[in-house]
Design an enzyme around this catalytic site. Sequence first.
Site, PDB file in Angstrom:
ATOM      1  CB  SER A  64      64.435  -1.594  15.482  1.00  0.00           C
ATOM      2  OG  SER A  64      65.031  -0.156  15.330  1.00  0.00           O
ATOM      3  CG  HIS A 135      64.663   9.556   4.008  1.00  0.00           C
ATOM      4  ND1 HIS A 135      65.197   9.973   6.004  1.00  0.00           N
ATOM      5  CD2 HIS A 135      66.433  10.447   3.995  1.00  0.00           C
ATOM      6  CE1 HIS A 135      66.420   9.906   6.256  1.00  0.00           C
ATOM      7  NE2 HIS A 135      67.266   9.680   5.017  1.00  0.00           N
ATOM      8  CD  GLU A 154      62.260   6.160   6.412  1.00  0.00           C
ATOM      9  OE1 GLU A 154      62.410   6.917   7.340  1.00  0.00           O
ATOM     10  OE2 GLU A 154      63.849   5.350   6.420  1.00  0.00           O
TER      11      GLU A 154
HETATM   12  P1  0O2 Z   1      67.478   2.487  10.481  1.00  0.00           P
HETATM   13  O1  0O2 Z   1      68.231   1.390  10.935  1.00  0.00           O
HETATM   14  O2  0O2 Z   1      68.353   2.864   9.359  1.00  0.00           O
HETATM   15  O3  0O2 Z   1      66.394   1.938  10.933  1.00  0.00           O
HETATM   16  P2  0O2 Z   1      63.752   8.379  13.743  1.00  0.00           P
HETATM   17  O4  0O2 Z   1      63.474   7.836  13.013  1.00  0.00           O
HETATM   18  O5  0O2 Z   1      63.156   8.662  14.816  1.00  0.00           O
HETATM   19  O6  0O2 Z   1      65.683   8.793  14.077  1.00  0.00           O
HETATM   20  P3  0O2 Z   1      63.685  10.584  12.018  1.00  0.00           P
HETATM   21  O7  0O2 Z   1      62.749  11.961  11.740  1.00  0.00           O
HETATM   22  O8  0O2 Z   1      61.610   9.683  12.333  1.00  0.00           O
HETATM   23  O9  0O2 Z   1      63.825  10.117  12.662  1.00  0.00           O
HETATM   24  O10 0O2 Z   1      63.468   9.943  10.821  1.00  0.00           O
HETATM   25  P4  0O2 Z   1      64.713  10.847   9.546  1.00  0.00           P
HETATM   26  O11 0O2 Z   1      65.236  11.356  10.287  1.00  0.00           O
HETATM   27  O12 0O2 Z   1      63.921  10.675   8.914  1.00  0.00           O
HETATM   28  O13 0O2 Z   1      65.623   9.395   9.407  1.00  0.00           O
HETATM   29  C1  0O2 Z   1      65.715   7.709  10.181  1.00  0.00           C
HETATM   30  C2  0O2 Z   1      66.644   6.930   8.957  1.00  0.00           C
HETATM   31  O14 0O2 Z   1      67.404   7.803   8.434  1.00  0.00           O
HETATM   32  C3  0O2 Z   1      67.475   6.646  10.135  1.00  0.00           C
HETATM   33  O15 0O2 Z   1      66.857   5.052  10.292  1.00  0.00           O
HETATM   34  C4  0O2 Z   1      68.644   6.322   9.445  1.00  0.00           C
HETATM   35  O16 0O2 Z   1      68.851   4.635   8.417  1.00  0.00           O
HETATM   36  C5  0O2 Z   1      69.039   7.442   8.673  1.00  0.00           C
HETATM   37  N1  0O2 Z   1      69.478   8.649   8.980  1.00  0.00           N
HETATM   38  C6  0O2 Z   1      69.112   9.717   9.705  1.00  0.00           C
HETATM   39  N2  0O2 Z   1      70.010  10.605  10.137  1.00  0.00           N
HETATM   40  C7  0O2 Z   1      71.388   9.884   9.838  1.00  0.00           C
HETATM   41  C8  0O2 Z   1      72.213  10.001  10.495  1.00  0.00           C
HETATM   42  O17 0O2 Z   1      72.544  11.429  11.162  1.00  0.00           O
HETATM   43  N3  0O2 Z   1      73.266   8.825  10.167  1.00  0.00           N
HETATM   44  C9  0O2 Z   1      73.020   8.086   9.518  1.00  0.00           C
HETATM   45  N4  0O2 Z   1      74.070   7.167   9.631  1.00  0.00           N
HETATM   46  N5  0O2 Z   1      71.579   7.276   9.132  1.00  0.00           N
HETATM   47  C10 0O2 Z   1      70.862   8.553   9.610  1.00  0.00           C
HETATM   48  P5  0O2 Z   1      67.007   4.330  12.004  1.00  0.00           P
HETATM   49  O18 0O2 Z   1      65.730   4.287  12.755  1.00  0.00           O
HETATM   50  O19 0O2 Z   1      67.880   5.160  12.862  1.00  0.00           O
HETATM   51  O20 0O2 Z   1      67.650   3.166  11.413  1.00  0.00           O
END
Ligand code: 0O2
Length: 220
Positions: A64, A135, A154
Amino acid sequence: MDTKEPSEALQDYLQKHHNEMTKRYEAAIREVYTKLVVLKDDFSTLKKRDCISMIQSRIKSDASILEKLTRKGLPIQLDSIHSKLDDIAGIRVVCKFIDDIYMLVEKLSAQGDLVVIETKDYIKNPKPNGYRSYHMVVEVPIFFEGVKEYVRVEIQMRTVAMDFWASLEHDIKYKKDSCECEDIVEELKSCADTIATADQRMMELRDRVLNKRLQYQQNA
Ligand code: 0O2
Protein backbone atom coordinates in the site's frame (compact mmCIF):
# COMPACT_ATOMS: atom_id res chain seq x y z
CA MET A 1 26.12 -2.00 -9.99
CA ASP A 2 22.59 -2.21 -8.59
CA THR A 3 20.22 -2.84 -11.51
CA LYS A 4 17.06 -3.00 -9.44
CA GLU A 5 14.04 -0.78 -10.13
CA PRO A 6 13.53 1.87 -7.38
CA SER A 7 10.28 0.16 -6.32
CA GLU A 8 12.06 -3.21 -5.98
CA ALA A 9 14.89 -1.62 -4.04
CA LEU A 10 12.42 0.10 -1.71
CA GLN A 11 10.44 -3.10 -1.28
CA ASP A 12 13.65 -4.93 -0.30
CA TYR A 13 14.46 -2.12 2.10
CA LEU A 14 10.96 -2.18 3.64
CA GLN A 15 11.17 -5.94 4.10
CA LYS A 16 14.62 -5.79 5.70
CA HIS A 17 13.85 -2.85 7.96
CA HIS A 18 10.22 -3.69 8.64
CA ASN A 19 10.58 -4.04 12.40
CA GLU A 20 12.75 -0.98 12.80
CA MET A 21 10.29 1.17 10.82
CA THR A 22 7.07 -0.14 12.31
CA LYS A 23 8.46 0.24 15.86
CA ARG A 24 8.21 4.02 15.57
CA TYR A 25 4.71 3.98 14.12
CA GLU A 26 3.51 1.39 16.64
CA ALA A 27 4.84 3.53 19.49
CA ALA A 28 3.02 6.57 18.07
CA ILE A 29 -0.20 4.58 17.75
CA ARG A 30 0.11 3.47 21.38
CA GLU A 31 0.54 7.10 22.51
CA VAL A 32 -2.57 8.28 20.66
CA TYR A 33 -4.55 5.17 21.65
CA THR A 34 -3.81 5.84 25.34
CA LYS A 35 -4.90 9.45 25.01
CA LEU A 36 -8.18 8.34 23.44
CA VAL A 37 -8.87 5.74 26.13
CA VAL A 38 -8.22 8.32 28.87
CA LEU A 39 -10.64 10.74 27.16
CA LYS A 40 -13.21 7.96 26.81
CA ASP A 41 -12.95 7.05 30.52
CA ASP A 42 -13.13 10.69 31.55
CA PHE A 43 -16.23 11.25 29.47
CA SER A 44 -17.90 8.10 30.72
CA THR A 45 -17.34 9.12 34.36
CA LEU A 46 -18.78 12.58 33.68
CA LYS A 47 -21.67 11.75 31.36
CA LYS A 48 -22.46 8.16 32.39
CA ARG A 49 -22.28 6.90 28.81
CA ASP A 50 -19.59 5.86 26.34
CA CYS A 51 -18.56 8.18 23.52
CA ILE A 52 -16.36 5.63 21.73
CA SER A 53 -17.64 2.26 20.48
CA MET A 54 -14.42 0.96 19.01
CA ILE A 55 -10.81 1.91 18.28
CA GLN A 56 -8.91 0.13 15.51
CA SER A 57 -5.36 0.70 14.34
CA ARG A 58 -3.12 -0.40 11.51
CA ILE A 59 0.28 0.17 10.01
CA LYS A 60 0.09 0.66 6.23
CA SER A 61 1.29 -2.41 4.35
CA ASP A 62 4.45 -2.25 2.21
CA ALA A 63 2.36 -2.82 -0.95
CA SER A 64 0.00 0.00 0.00
CA ILE A 65 2.95 2.35 0.71
CA LEU A 66 4.42 1.63 -2.72
CA GLU A 67 1.04 2.04 -4.41
CA LYS A 68 0.51 5.44 -2.76
CA LEU A 69 4.02 6.74 -3.59
CA THR A 70 3.48 5.74 -7.22
CA ARG A 71 -0.07 7.16 -7.38
CA LYS A 72 1.07 10.50 -5.92
CA GLY A 73 4.12 10.63 -8.24
CA LEU A 74 6.47 10.78 -5.26
CA PRO A 75 10.07 9.54 -5.44
CA ILE A 76 10.29 5.85 -4.53
CA GLN A 77 12.58 6.56 -1.60
CA LEU A 78 12.51 5.93 2.11
CA ASP A 79 12.62 9.68 2.71
CA SER A 80 9.30 10.14 0.89
CA ILE A 81 7.61 7.70 3.26
CA HIS A 82 8.52 9.64 6.37
CA SER A 83 8.16 13.15 4.99
CA LYS A 84 5.25 12.83 2.55
CA LEU A 85 2.97 10.03 3.74
CA ASP A 86 0.84 10.98 6.72
CA ASP A 87 -1.04 7.73 7.10
CA ILE A 88 1.60 5.04 7.67
CA ALA A 89 0.20 4.83 11.20
CA GLY A 90 -3.59 4.97 11.26
CA ILE A 91 -6.17 4.92 14.03
CA ARG A 92 -9.89 4.67 13.41
CA VAL A 93 -12.18 5.83 16.21
CA VAL A 94 -15.81 4.79 15.93
CA CYS A 95 -18.00 7.06 18.03
CA LYS A 96 -21.63 6.81 19.08
CA PHE A 97 -22.84 10.27 18.08
CA ILE A 98 -21.66 13.04 15.73
CA ASP A 99 -21.03 15.50 18.59
CA ASP A 100 -18.83 12.91 20.34
CA ILE A 101 -16.44 13.25 17.39
CA TYR A 102 -16.16 17.04 17.72
CA MET A 103 -15.77 16.74 21.50
CA LEU A 104 -12.82 14.33 21.01
CA VAL A 105 -11.26 16.54 18.31
CA GLU A 106 -11.42 19.53 20.66
CA LYS A 107 -10.00 17.66 23.67
CA LEU A 108 -7.21 16.00 21.66
CA SER A 109 -6.23 19.28 19.98
CA ALA A 110 -5.95 20.94 23.39
CA GLN A 111 -3.28 18.46 24.55
CA GLY A 112 0.04 20.28 24.50
CA ASP A 113 2.17 17.26 23.61
CA LEU A 114 0.23 16.48 20.44
CA VAL A 115 0.59 18.68 17.37
CA VAL A 116 -2.31 18.85 14.92
CA ILE A 117 -0.82 18.97 11.41
CA GLU A 118 -3.99 18.81 9.32
CA THR A 119 -7.72 18.25 9.62
CA LYS A 120 -10.26 17.29 6.97
CA ASP A 121 -13.90 17.51 7.96
CA TYR A 122 -15.69 15.12 5.64
CA ILE A 123 -18.72 15.28 7.97
CA LYS A 124 -19.47 18.94 7.28
CA ASN A 125 -18.08 18.59 3.74
CA PRO A 126 -18.77 15.00 2.62
CA LYS A 127 -16.88 13.58 -0.37
CA PRO A 128 -18.93 13.61 -3.62
CA ASN A 129 -19.58 9.85 -3.19
CA GLY A 130 -21.12 10.48 0.25
CA TYR A 131 -18.11 9.45 2.39
CA ARG A 132 -18.25 11.02 5.82
CA SER A 133 -15.59 11.01 8.56
CA TYR A 134 -13.37 13.48 10.37
CA HIS A 135 -9.68 13.05 9.52
CA MET A 136 -6.86 14.43 11.63
CA VAL A 137 -3.13 14.10 11.11
CA VAL A 138 -1.25 14.56 14.36
CA GLU A 139 2.37 14.35 15.44
CA VAL A 140 3.37 12.84 18.76
CA PRO A 141 6.81 12.88 20.35
CA ILE A 142 8.46 9.47 20.69
CA PHE A 143 11.80 8.82 22.38
CA PHE A 144 14.11 6.39 20.61
CA GLU A 145 17.54 5.72 22.05
CA GLY A 146 17.28 8.98 23.96
CA VAL A 147 16.38 11.04 20.91
CA LYS A 148 13.00 12.76 20.58
CA GLU A 149 11.28 12.19 17.24
CA TYR A 150 7.91 13.45 16.08
CA VAL A 151 5.90 10.67 14.45
CA ARG A 152 2.72 11.23 12.44
CA VAL A 153 -0.53 9.38 12.94
CA GLU A 154 -3.71 9.73 10.90
CA ILE A 155 -6.83 9.58 13.04
CA GLN A 156 -10.13 8.86 11.31
CA MET A 157 -13.20 9.55 13.44
CA ARG A 158 -16.67 8.47 12.42
CA THR A 159 -19.95 7.38 13.91
CA VAL A 160 -21.10 3.75 13.94
CA ALA A 161 -23.42 4.64 11.05
CA MET A 162 -20.66 6.30 8.98
CA ASP A 163 -18.44 3.29 9.65
CA PHE A 164 -21.19 0.94 8.46
CA TRP A 165 -21.40 2.83 5.16
CA ALA A 166 -17.62 3.20 4.65
CA SER A 167 -16.94 -0.49 5.36
CA LEU A 168 -19.62 -1.70 2.96
CA GLU A 169 -18.75 0.85 0.29
CA HIS A 170 -15.09 -0.23 0.55
CA ASP A 171 -16.11 -3.90 0.12
CA ILE A 172 -18.53 -3.25 -2.73
CA LYS A 173 -16.00 -1.16 -4.68
CA TYR A 174 -13.20 -3.59 -3.97
CA LYS A 175 -15.19 -6.64 -5.06
CA LYS A 176 -16.60 -4.92 -8.15
CA ASP A 177 -13.07 -3.81 -9.10
CA SER A 178 -13.83 -0.10 -8.77
CA CYS A 179 -16.99 -0.17 -10.88
CA GLU A 180 -17.93 3.46 -11.41
CA CYS A 181 -21.40 2.77 -12.93
CA GLU A 182 -23.44 5.94 -12.41
CA ASP A 183 -26.50 4.22 -10.91
CA ILE A 184 -24.39 2.43 -8.28
CA VAL A 185 -22.50 5.61 -7.39
CA GLU A 186 -25.83 7.45 -7.00
CA GLU A 187 -27.34 4.66 -4.90
CA LEU A 188 -24.31 4.62 -2.60
CA LYS A 189 -24.51 8.40 -2.22
CA SER A 190 -28.22 8.14 -1.46
CA CYS A 191 -27.52 5.51 1.24
CA ALA A 192 -24.85 7.79 2.74
CA ASP A 193 -27.35 10.68 2.89
CA THR A 194 -30.01 8.48 4.53
CA ILE A 195 -27.45 7.37 7.10
CA ALA A 196 -26.43 10.98 7.77
CA THR A 197 -30.06 11.91 8.42
CA ALA A 198 -30.43 8.94 10.79
CA ASP A 199 -27.25 9.99 12.64
CA GLN A 200 -28.69 13.47 13.14
CA ARG A 201 -32.06 12.10 14.30
CA MET A 202 -30.42 9.72 16.79
CA MET A 203 -28.52 12.64 18.31
CA GLU A 204 -31.75 14.66 18.61
CA LEU A 205 -33.53 11.65 20.15
CA ARG A 206 -30.73 11.28 22.70
CA ASP A 207 -31.14 14.95 23.70
CA ARG A 208 -34.92 14.60 23.98
CA VAL A 209 -34.53 11.58 26.27
CA LEU A 210 -31.95 13.42 28.38
CA ASN A 211 -34.23 16.46 28.69
CA LYS A 212 -37.19 14.33 29.68
CA ARG A 213 -35.06 12.52 32.28
CA LEU A 214 -33.92 15.88 33.65
CA GLN A 215 -37.50 17.21 33.84
CA TYR A 216 -38.61 14.01 35.59
CA GLN A 217 -35.80 14.34 38.16
CA GLN A 218 -36.64 18.03 38.78
CA ASN A 219 -40.32 17.23 39.30
CA ALA A 220 -39.70 14.24 41.53
P1 0O2 B 1 -6.65 2.44 4.03
O1 0O2 B 1 -6.67 0.98 3.75
O2 0O2 B 1 -7.78 2.87 4.91
O3 0O2 B 1 -5.34 2.95 4.48
P2 0O2 B 1 -5.39 9.24 -0.41
O4 0O2 B 1 -4.88 8.76 0.93
O5 0O2 B 1 -4.33 9.66 -1.32
O6 0O2 B 1 -6.39 8.28 -1.00
P3 0O2 B 1 -5.88 11.64 0.90
O7 0O2 B 1 -6.52 12.94 0.48
O8 0O2 B 1 -4.44 11.67 1.26
O9 0O2 B 1 -6.17 10.55 -0.17
O10 0O2 B 1 -6.61 11.03 2.11
P4 0O2 B 1 -8.07 11.20 2.65
O11 0O2 B 1 -9.01 11.79 1.68
O12 0O2 B 1 -7.90 11.92 3.94
O13 0O2 B 1 -8.56 9.68 2.87
C1 0O2 B 1 -7.71 8.60 2.98
C2 0O2 B 1 -8.37 7.46 3.78
O14 0O2 B 1 -9.71 7.79 4.14
C3 0O2 B 1 -8.47 6.18 2.97
O15 0O2 B 1 -7.32 5.46 3.18
C4 0O2 B 1 -9.72 5.51 3.56
O16 0O2 B 1 -9.39 4.84 4.76
C5 0O2 B 1 -10.59 6.69 3.90
N1 0O2 B 1 -11.45 7.08 2.76
C6 0O2 B 1 -11.36 8.22 2.05
N2 0O2 B 1 -12.30 8.28 1.12
C7 0O2 B 1 -13.02 7.16 1.22
C8 0O2 B 1 -14.17 6.65 0.52
O17 0O2 B 1 -14.68 7.24 -0.40
N3 0O2 B 1 -14.65 5.44 0.93
C9 0O2 B 1 -14.08 4.74 1.95
N4 0O2 B 1 -14.65 3.57 2.28
N5 0O2 B 1 -13.01 5.18 2.63
C10 0O2 B 1 -12.48 6.38 2.28
P5 0O2 B 1 -6.71 4.50 2.10
O18 0O2 B 1 -5.25 4.78 2.03
O19 0O2 B 1 -7.48 4.60 0.80
O20 0O2 B 1 -6.95 3.07 2.61
